[in-house]
Design a protein around this motif. Structure first.
Motif, PDB file in Angstrom:
ATOM      1  N   ARG A 236     -34.501 -83.720  18.607  1.00  0.00           N
ATOM      2  CA  ARG A 236     -35.913 -83.838  18.742  1.00  0.00           C
ATOM      3  C   ARG A 236     -36.212 -84.926  17.500  1.00  0.00           C
ATOM      4  O   ARG A 236     -37.241 -85.664  17.895  1.00  0.00           O
ATOM      5  CB  ARG A 236     -36.450 -82.495  18.201  1.00  0.00           C
ATOM      6  N   GLN A 237     -35.746 -84.844  16.560  1.00  0.00           N
ATOM      7  CA  GLN A 237     -36.356 -85.929  15.371  1.00  0.00           C
ATOM      8  C   GLN A 237     -35.775 -87.281  16.008  1.00  0.00           C
ATOM      9  O   GLN A 237     -37.004 -88.187  15.514  1.00  0.00           O
ATOM     10  CB  GLN A 237     -35.313 -85.440  14.148  1.00  0.00           C
ATOM     11  N   ARG A 238     -34.782 -87.728  16.573  1.00  0.00           N
ATOM     12  CA  ARG A 238     -34.675 -88.806  16.923  1.00  0.00           C
ATOM     13  C   ARG A 238     -35.430 -89.521  18.080  1.00  0.00           C
ATOM     14  O   ARG A 238     -36.195 -90.742  18.001  1.00  0.00           O
ATOM     15  CB  ARG A 238     -33.146 -89.130  17.594  1.00  0.00           C
ATOM     16  N   ALA A 239     -35.933 -88.594  18.754  1.00  0.00           N
ATOM     17  CA  ALA A 239     -36.864 -88.733  20.152  1.00  0.00           C
ATOM     18  C   ALA A 239     -38.339 -88.991  19.363  1.00  0.00           C
ATOM     19  O   ALA A 239     -39.214 -89.956  19.746  1.00  0.00           O
ATOM     20  CB  ALA A 239     -36.929 -87.613  21.162  1.00  0.00           C
ATOM     21  N   GLN A 240     -38.502 -88.139  18.226  1.00  0.00           N
ATOM     22  CA  GLN A 240     -39.962 -88.691  17.652  1.00  0.00           C
ATOM     23  C   GLN A 240     -40.032 -89.873  17.156  1.00  0.00           C
ATOM     24  O   GLN A 240     -40.750 -90.607  16.843  1.00  0.00           O
ATOM     25  CB  GLN A 240     -40.167 -87.370  16.725  1.00  0.00           C
ATOM     26  N   ALA A 241     -38.801 -90.150  16.408  1.00  0.00           N
ATOM     27  CA  ALA A 241     -38.649 -91.471  15.578  1.00  0.00           C
ATOM     28  C   ALA A 241     -38.746 -92.735  16.599  1.00  0.00           C
ATOM     29  O   ALA A 241     -39.576 -93.599  16.307  1.00  0.00           O
ATOM     30  CB  ALA A 241     -37.367 -91.535  14.746  1.00  0.00           C
ATOM     31  N   GLU A 242     -38.112 -92.337  17.747  1.00  0.00           N
ATOM     32  CA  GLU A 242     -38.362 -93.432  18.685  1.00  0.00           C
ATOM     33  C   GLU A 242     -39.664 -93.651  19.061  1.00  0.00           C
ATOM     34  O   GLU A 242     -40.284 -94.693  19.323  1.00  0.00           O
ATOM     35  CB  GLU A 242     -37.540 -93.133  19.980  1.00  0.00           C
ATOM     36  N   ASN A 243     -40.470 -92.660  19.277  1.00  0.00           N
ATOM     37  CA  ASN A 243     -41.769 -92.750  19.690  1.00  0.00           C
ATOM     38  C   ASN A 243     -42.601 -93.494  18.696  1.00  0.00           C
ATOM     39  O   ASN A 243     -43.465 -94.308  18.923  1.00  0.00           O
ATOM     40  CB  ASN A 243     -42.349 -91.218  19.927  1.00  0.00           C
ATOM     41  N   ALA A 244     -42.514 -93.078  17.461  1.00  0.00           N
ATOM     42  CA  ALA A 244     -43.004 -93.760  16.381  1.00  0.00           C
ATOM     43  C   ALA A 244     -42.822 -95.132  16.159  1.00  0.00           C
ATOM     44  O   ALA A 244     -43.546 -95.983  16.006  1.00  0.00           O
ATOM     45  CB  ALA A 244     -42.681 -93.145  14.982  1.00  0.00           C
ATOM     46  N   LEU A 245     -41.666 -95.483  16.729  1.00  0.00           N
ATOM     47  CA  LEU A 245     -41.283 -96.748  16.587  1.00  0.00           C
ATOM     48  C   LEU A 245     -41.781 -97.702  17.669  1.00  0.00           C
ATOM     49  O   LEU A 245     -42.301 -98.796  17.549  1.00  0.00           O
ATOM     50  CB  LEU A 245     -39.781 -97.163  16.767  1.00  0.00           C
ATOM     51  N   ALA A 246     -42.004 -97.061  18.969  1.00  0.00           N
ATOM     52  CA  ALA A 246     -42.700 -97.587  20.099  1.00  0.00           C
ATOM     53  C   ALA A 246     -44.275 -97.939  19.828  1.00  0.00           C
ATOM     54  O   ALA A 246     -44.919 -99.070  20.061  1.00  0.00           O
ATOM     55  CB  ALA A 246     -42.437 -96.779  21.199  1.00  0.00           C
ATOM     56  N   VAL A 247     -44.826 -97.104  18.965  1.00  0.00           N
ATOM     57  CA  VAL A 247     -46.173 -97.180  18.565  1.00  0.00           C
ATOM     58  C   VAL A 247     -46.396 -98.329  17.814  1.00  0.00           C
ATOM     59  O   VAL A 247     -47.299 -99.203  17.826  1.00  0.00           O
ATOM     60  CB  VAL A 247     -46.636 -95.922  17.924  1.00  0.00           C
ATOM     61  N   LEU A 248     -45.293 -98.621  16.806  1.00  0.00           N
ATOM     62  CA  LEU A 248     -45.575 -99.745  15.784  1.00  0.00           C
ATOM     63  C   LEU A 248     -45.258-101.196  16.477  1.00  0.00           C
ATOM     64  O   LEU A 248     -45.915-102.253  16.268  1.00  0.00           O
ATOM     65  CB  LEU A 248     -44.634 -99.461  14.806  1.00  0.00           C
ATOM     66  N   THR A 249     -44.375-101.349  17.576  1.00  0.00           N
ATOM     67  CA  THR A 249     -44.005-102.361  18.368  1.00  0.00           C
ATOM     68  C   THR A 249     -45.148-102.726  19.293  1.00  0.00           C
ATOM     69  O   THR A 249     -45.025-103.919  19.733  1.00  0.00           O
ATOM     70  CB  THR A 249     -42.487-102.293  18.773  1.00  0.00           C
ATOM     71  N   GLY A 250     -45.924-101.868  19.872  1.00  0.00           N
ATOM     72  CA  GLY A 250     -46.711-102.039  20.738  1.00  0.00           C
ATOM     73  C   GLY A 250     -46.289-101.896  22.064  1.00  0.00           C
ATOM     74  O   GLY A 250     -47.097-102.234  23.073  1.00  0.00           O
ATOM     75  N   LYS A 251     -45.255-101.849  22.444  1.00  0.00           N
ATOM     76  CA  LYS A 251     -44.531-101.903  23.699  1.00  0.00           C
ATOM     77  C   LYS A 251     -43.147-101.258  23.788  1.00  0.00           C
ATOM     78  O   LYS A 251     -42.478-101.071  22.781  1.00  0.00           O
ATOM     79  CB  LYS A 251     -44.611-103.062  24.440  1.00  0.00           C
TER      80      LYS A 251
END
Length: 471
Positions: A236-251
């Protein structure tokens, strides 16, 4: 007309440079003159290190580049610059006269009882020419001060964009490393879960033949379920970290190079800290705070100038005639010149309160500037302390992990020989798993601290846009 207007414009050009704003002076640094501890003076300064040199991982470089191209916050910061540039252009335009070309025609009927000839009349008038809108001769620098304030606000926005650029690089890097840390911890949890699941199977077989007790079997079951909880939590934590990274990268991220372990990141840790006074020029957020202070200072000049007379010029020059065909005939020239002087006498304290407001806002800007310096100093000091101790922490945690691995090996050997109980093996497995997880976390802390030191010293500023020079 020209004989009257042009001398006034010359005087305005000469005196327009006058300003009643206080002389800008940087406040005294509210921090010590040097950072605690010793730093390697032969190492590079953060401002001389681009982010591609600082981060060696090509996968991380690709992620940061994607963020710089697509991050919405950075786009908003860039658009704020365009907004402030336009506002400065609007304000600066007041320093020069506005000249308009105009053509006008009118036709009117006057009733007999209003006519001097006791008969109704119809009048026609046509005008063509240029006009000078109300132009203020800036003897006391009011317009110049407002223009300077707008320029400082524009430059502050430029610095804000640079600060956003540097912060984005750091935040993307930390988010990426956090995701990598969760991935490594997840891999360890998977390995631990598989091992404990196998141990549970063996324990069940031993229980069936009476070689182990029900208590030992329950302990193996508990250990396996604990590993499963850790596995699900880390997923779960890894999936949430991936989501946070996707927001920062914009795509969404795709087609990235292979990932590297935290221990192979190669992030530069040896950076020369320099002196606290150097932060004033190296950190965009401090330069932004200083530009805001300069804008507040210029507004004081405008507030002071409001106590003095304002002289405005209005005029026009062209031709006028009662018929279109006569507009450009000899003798049709028409002009007007209307200078105006306005002197404040009684305004119910408006100008005094405006001046008090300007001073209050300047004092607020000074306090915010000093606070920004103190925060910057603490960020650097904390990162330097972290750099000193986190290396030792990682080495110590690595030694703990190796010791726990050896302990598990010996406990299993003693258990298989019938010397010790399964409790020793179970405890050794728990301690080894905790030590492995803690080592990953310690490495993440060390890398994050290096990034914080790089950012807090203005690292990556060489990769931002060129400076906007004051004209």
């Amino acid at each position: 007309m020209k004989k009257h207007i042009f001398p006034g414009l010359i005087v305005a050009a000469v005196l327009g440079g006058c300003s009643m704003a206080p002389t800008h002076e940087r406040p005294t640094l509210p921090v010590p003159d040097a950072f605690a501890g010793k730093t390697n003076t032969s190492a590079k300064k953060a401002t001389d290190i681009g982010w591609k040199e600082f981060f060696k991982d090509v996968r991380l470089q690709a992620v940061i580049q994607t963020a710089l191209e697509n991050n919405r916050d950075l786009k908003i910061a860039a658009l704020r610059i365009e907004e402030s540039r336009a506002l400065y252009g609007i304000q600066r335009a007041d320093r020069l006269p506005t000249i308009n070309a105009a053509a006008d025609g009118s036709r009117a009927r006057t009733p007999a009882d209003l006519s001097s000839s006791d008969a109704s009349t119809i009048s026609t008038r046509y005008d063509v020419g240029v006009s000078l809108a109300s132009y203020e001769l800036d003897f006391f620098g009011r317009v110049k001060s407002l223009s300077d304030a707008a320029l400082s606000t524009y430059l502050a926005t430029e610095e804000a964009k640079r600060s956003a650029h540097i912060s984005l690089v750091a935040e993307v890097a930390k988010a990426y490393l956090a995701e990598r840390a969760f991935a490594e911890q997840y891999a360890l949890a998977e390995k631990s879960y598989a091992a404990r699941e196998e141990s549970l199977k063996l324990a069940k077989m031993r229980f069936k033949v009476g070689a182990t007790s029900a208590l030992d079997l329950a302990q193996y079951e508990s250990l396996m379920q604990s590993a499963k909880v850790s596995l699900v939590t880390l997923a779960r934590q890894r999936a949430q970290a991936e989501n946070a990274l996707a927001v920062l990268t914009g795509k969404p991220l795709a087609d990235l190079p292979p990932a590297q372990a935290l221990s192979a990141q190669g992030v530069l840790g040896d950076i020369h800290a320099g002196l606290p006074s150097e932060l004033l020029n190296n950190r965009p957020d401090l330069r932004q705070a200083e530009q805001k202070l300069m804008a507040a200072n210029a507004n004081i000049g405008a507030a002071r100038a409001a106590f003095f007379p304002r002289i405005a010029l209005t005029g026009s020059y062209g031709t006028a005639s009662s018929s279109l065909s006569g507009l450009f005939e000899s003798g049709s020239r028409a002009w007007s010149f209307a200078p105006q002087l306005v002197m404040p006498i009684f305004d119910t304290g408006r100008n005094i309160n405006n001046l008090d407001l300007a001073w209050a806002r300047k004092n607020i800007a000074v306090a915010e500037y000093e606070k920004a310096i103190q925060v910057a100093f603490r960020e650097v000091a904390d990162a330097l302390v972290g750099r000193k101790f986190l290396v030792q922490q990682v080495d110590a945690q690595d030694a703990v992990m190796k010791a726990e691995a050896e302990r598990l090996k010996l406990s299993e050997a003693r258990y298989n020989s019938g010397i010790s109980s399964s409790l020793d093996v179970l405890d050794a497995q728990r301690q080894l798993f905790s030590a492995e997880q803690a080592l990953v976390q310690a490495r993440l802390l060390q890398l994050t601290n290096s990034i914080d030191l790089y950012r807090s010293l203005g690292g990556g500023i060489s990769d931002t846009l060129p400076f906007v020079e004051k004209k």
